[in-house]
Design a protein around this motif. Structure first.
Motif, short mmCIF file in Angstrom:
data_model
loop_
_atom_site.label_atom_id
_atom_site.label_comp_id
_atom_site.label_asym_id
_atom_site.label_seq_id
_atom_site.Cartn_x
_atom_site.Cartn_y
_atom_site.Cartn_z
N VAL A 1 5.60 10.25 8.93
CA VAL A 1 6.02 10.44 7.55
C VAL A 1 4.85 10.97 6.74
O VAL A 1 3.77 10.38 6.72
N ALA A 2 5.07 12.10 6.08
CA ALA A 2 3.98 12.75 5.37
C ALA A 2 3.59 12.00 4.10
O ALA A 2 2.42 12.01 3.70
N ARG A 3 4.55 11.35 3.45
CA ARG A 3 4.20 10.63 2.23
C ARG A 3 4.99 9.33 2.12
O ARG A 3 6.20 9.33 2.03
N VAL A 4 4.25 8.25 2.13
CA VAL A 4 4.79 6.91 1.90
C VAL A 4 3.97 6.31 0.78
O VAL A 4 2.74 6.29 0.84
N VAL A 5 4.62 5.85 -0.27
CA VAL A 5 3.92 5.31 -1.43
C VAL A 5 4.24 3.83 -1.57
O VAL A 5 5.41 3.45 -1.66
N VAL A 6 3.20 3.02 -1.60
CA VAL A 6 3.34 1.59 -1.84
C VAL A 6 3.11 1.33 -3.32
O VAL A 6 2.05 1.69 -3.86
N LEU A 7 4.08 0.72 -3.97
CA LEU A 7 3.96 0.37 -5.39
C LEU A 7 3.68 -1.12 -5.51
O LEU A 7 4.45 -1.95 -5.05
N GLU A 8 2.56 -1.45 -6.13
CA GLU A 8 2.15 -2.85 -6.28
C GLU A 8 1.91 -3.15 -7.76
O GLU A 8 1.14 -2.46 -8.41
N LYS A 9 2.59 -4.15 -8.27
CA LYS A 9 2.50 -4.43 -9.71
C LYS A 9 1.17 -5.02 -10.15
O LYS A 9 0.78 -4.90 -11.30
N SER A 10 0.45 -5.67 -9.22
CA SER A 10 -0.86 -6.22 -9.57
C SER A 10 -1.93 -5.15 -9.40
O SER A 10 -1.63 -3.98 -9.20
N ASP A 11 -3.19 -5.57 -9.43
CA ASP A 11 -4.27 -4.59 -9.36
C ASP A 11 -4.88 -4.45 -7.96
O ASP A 11 -5.90 -3.78 -7.79
N ALA A 12 -4.26 -5.09 -6.94
CA ALA A 12 -4.82 -5.01 -5.59
C ALA A 12 -3.75 -5.44 -4.58
O ALA A 12 -2.77 -6.09 -4.92
N VAL A 13 -3.96 -5.05 -3.33
CA VAL A 13 -3.05 -5.48 -2.27
C VAL A 13 -3.23 -6.97 -2.01
O VAL A 13 -4.26 -7.55 -2.34
N GLY A 14 -2.20 -7.58 -1.40
CA GLY A 14 -2.29 -8.99 -1.05
C GLY A 14 -2.40 -9.91 -2.25
O GLY A 14 -3.07 -10.94 -2.19
N ALA A 15 -1.71 -9.56 -3.34
CA ALA A 15 -1.87 -10.30 -4.60
C ALA A 15 -1.55 -11.78 -4.46
O ALA A 15 -2.28 -12.64 -4.97
N SER A 16 -0.47 -12.12 -3.78
CA SER A 16 -0.09 -13.54 -3.69
C SER A 16 -1.13 -14.33 -2.89
O SER A 16 -1.42 -15.49 -3.22
N TRP A 17 -1.70 -13.72 -1.86
CA TRP A 17 -2.73 -14.40 -1.08
C TRP A 17 -4.00 -14.62 -1.89
O TRP A 17 -4.74 -15.58 -1.64
N ARG A 18 -4.25 -13.79 -2.83
CA ARG A 18 -5.44 -13.96 -3.68
C ARG A 18 -5.30 -15.17 -4.60
O ARG A 18 -6.32 -15.72 -5.06
N THR A 19 -4.08 -15.57 -4.89
CA THR A 19 -3.88 -16.65 -5.86
C THR A 19 -3.47 -17.97 -5.22
O THR A 19 -3.24 -18.95 -5.92
N HIS A 20 -3.38 -18.03 -3.89
CA HIS A 20 -3.05 -19.30 -3.24
C HIS A 20 -4.24 -20.26 -3.32
O HIS A 20 -5.38 -19.85 -3.58
N TYR A 21 -3.99 -21.53 -3.04
CA TYR A 21 -5.04 -22.55 -3.09
C TYR A 21 -6.09 -22.28 -2.01
O TYR A 21 -5.83 -21.70 -0.95
N ASP A 22 -7.31 -22.74 -2.30
CA ASP A 22 -8.48 -22.36 -1.51
C ASP A 22 -8.40 -22.77 -0.04
O ASP A 22 -8.84 -22.03 0.84
N ARG A 23 -7.86 -23.95 0.25
CA ARG A 23 -7.93 -24.45 1.64
C ARG A 23 -6.82 -23.88 2.52
O ARG A 23 -6.80 -24.15 3.72
N LEU A 24 -5.93 -23.09 1.96
CA LEU A 24 -4.80 -22.57 2.74
C LEU A 24 -5.28 -21.72 3.91
O LEU A 24 -6.17 -20.89 3.78
N ARG A 25 -4.64 -21.94 5.04
CA ARG A 25 -4.83 -21.09 6.22
C ARG A 25 -3.46 -20.68 6.74
O ARG A 25 -2.46 -21.36 6.48
N LEU A 26 -3.42 -19.58 7.46
CA LEU A 26 -2.18 -19.22 8.13
C LEU A 26 -1.76 -20.37 9.03
O LEU A 26 -2.59 -20.96 9.74
N HIS A 27 -0.48 -20.71 9.02
CA HIS A 27 0.03 -21.74 9.91
C HIS A 27 0.41 -21.16 11.27
O HIS A 27 0.92 -21.88 12.12
N THR A 28 0.17 -19.87 11.41
CA THR A 28 0.43 -19.19 12.68
C THR A 28 -0.90 -18.70 13.24
O THR A 28 -1.85 -18.46 12.49
#
Length: 390
Positions: free
Chosen positions: A34-61
């Motif tokens: 695909v020549a052009r795929v555009v990701v639209l993100e409402k925050s100012d960076a990728v992975g926004a929800s992960w940036r705001t989770h609690y500090d000790r969180l780790r992937l459970h997988t």
């Protein structure tokens, strides 16, 4: 066979959401030419929800089973990847695949316009797409129940989304409401981090599983049993629970009376133990009845008890919030506000509209996102609804 850009639609594929699901789809589409795929993100960076989770969180997988297409998670991040390292991985993922990510743009409404799609977005933008992938996330909008007296409560009430670490709660009496993975982990974190008293309000007793049993991760069990009959999974889950986890009935957490698979169909995954069992058994976390109402500075529990905690943290989940975006399209959302289909399938009569990340699989969210991404990319390629030189 990879189709050349000249064979593709003249409009981009727009991916809404710059979390792991959206990035994985974008990378998979790029991989298929695909020549052009555009990701639209409402925050100012990728992975926004992960940036705001609690500090000790780790992937459970596990790290090995959580990588997205085209880039493994570094071994240096360990078996259970920390929140900050997930953010680093997603940043590297977008960079490595040279994804076109436009931040600060929120899509408010999606409309079908013949064979194309029109996205109404921030700043009056009107974007035309050959196909749309909605990846705004399962945990999108924090939800706090409308308990009687909530709005006039005189104490401190917050949603778990704003919780970072136990520092601000040192020495305080804290009530955590909700015994899902988030509530269970926050309660354990508070107990270990110096809160004066920690209570966990439970309405529906959860299934609790060990993250690993004799070195075997719970995720691998989830993968193995995922397609087995529900009745069999319920029985296997009950047997495993008796072997792997102690009976906490005396502490207010009896074993659930509905099976593991039955609960999964209702949208609830098991709670992975990352400290709750020990905290409950040692009395550092007290299990109490569900919250019924607020009155002045008091919290009223379902068993009639009145308590006056210093702070209440509502680990009461999230809503998908897709109705403003898609609720006007017939046959796209179900009665719960979830997409009627996900992955490589489009809703009936609505070609070119795809969803990823709106299930809560026992086999692991990142693993599911990775598989969905490749399926969606293949489907878009085969259907010819692919982006060209926008």
């Amino acid at each position: 066979m990879v189709t050349t850009p000249q064979q593709l639609s003249t409009h981009p594929v727009y991916v809404i959401g710059g979390g792991p699901g959206g990035l994985a789809v974008a990378a998979s589409l790029r991989e298929r030419g695909v020549a052009r795929v555009v990701v639209l993100e409402k925050s100012d960076a990728v992975g926004a929800s992960w940036r705001t989770h609690y500090d000790r969180l780790r992937l459970h997988t596990t790290r090995r089973l959580s990588g997205l297409p085209g880039l493994r998670i570094p071994r240096s991040f360990g078996r259970w990847v920390a929140r900050a390292d997930v953010v680093r991985y997603l940043e590297k993922y977008a960079e490595k695949h040279e994804l076109e990510v436009v931040t600060g743009v929120e899509v408010f409404r999606i409309e079908q316009a013949g064979p194309e799609w029109v996205l109404h977005a921030t700043g009056g933008r009107r974007l035309v797409a050959g196909a749309v992938v909605v990846a705004t996330g399962y945990n999108h909008t924090p939800y706090v129940p409308e308990w009687p007296g909530r709005d006039s409560y005189e104490g401190e009430l917050s949603h778990a989304r704003t919780y970072r670490n136990p520092g601000p709660y040192k020495g305080k009496d804290v009530l955590v409401v909700g015994a899902g993975n988030t509530g269970a982990e926050i309660a354990a974190d508070l107990a270990e981090g110096g809160a004066g008293r920690v209570r966990l309000a439970v309405r529906t007793v959860p299934h609790i599983v060990r993250r690993t049993t004799l070195g075997w991760p719970a995720q691998r069990s989830g993968i193995l049993i995922r397609r087995l009959p529900s009745g069999l999974v319920d029985r296997l889950g009950a047997l495993l629970a008796r072997f792997a986890t102690p009976d906490l009935t005396a502490y207010g957490l009896p074993r659930p009376d509905t099976g593991l698979a039955t609960r999964q169909r209702e949208g609830a995954v098991p709670v992975q133990d990352v400290g709750l069992i020990d905290a409950v058994r040692t009395g550092k976390v007290e299990v109490v009845a569900a919250v019924d109402a607020f009155e002045g500075g008091e919290v009223l529990l379902a068993d009639g008890t009145r308590i006056t905690p210093d702070a209440v943290i509502a680990a009461t989940g999230y809503r998908r919030a897709l109705e403003p975006l898609l609720g006007h399209l017939d046959g796209v959302l179900d009665e719960r506000g979830l997409p009627v289909v996900h992955g490589a399938r489009c809703p009936r009569g609505v070609p070119g509209l795809y969803f990823t990340g709106f299930t809560n699989p026992i086999s692991g969210m990142f693993r599911e996102l990775a598989m969905d991404a490749e399926k969606i990319a293949r489907r878009i390629a085969r259907s010819g609804r692919r982006a060209g030189r926008g």
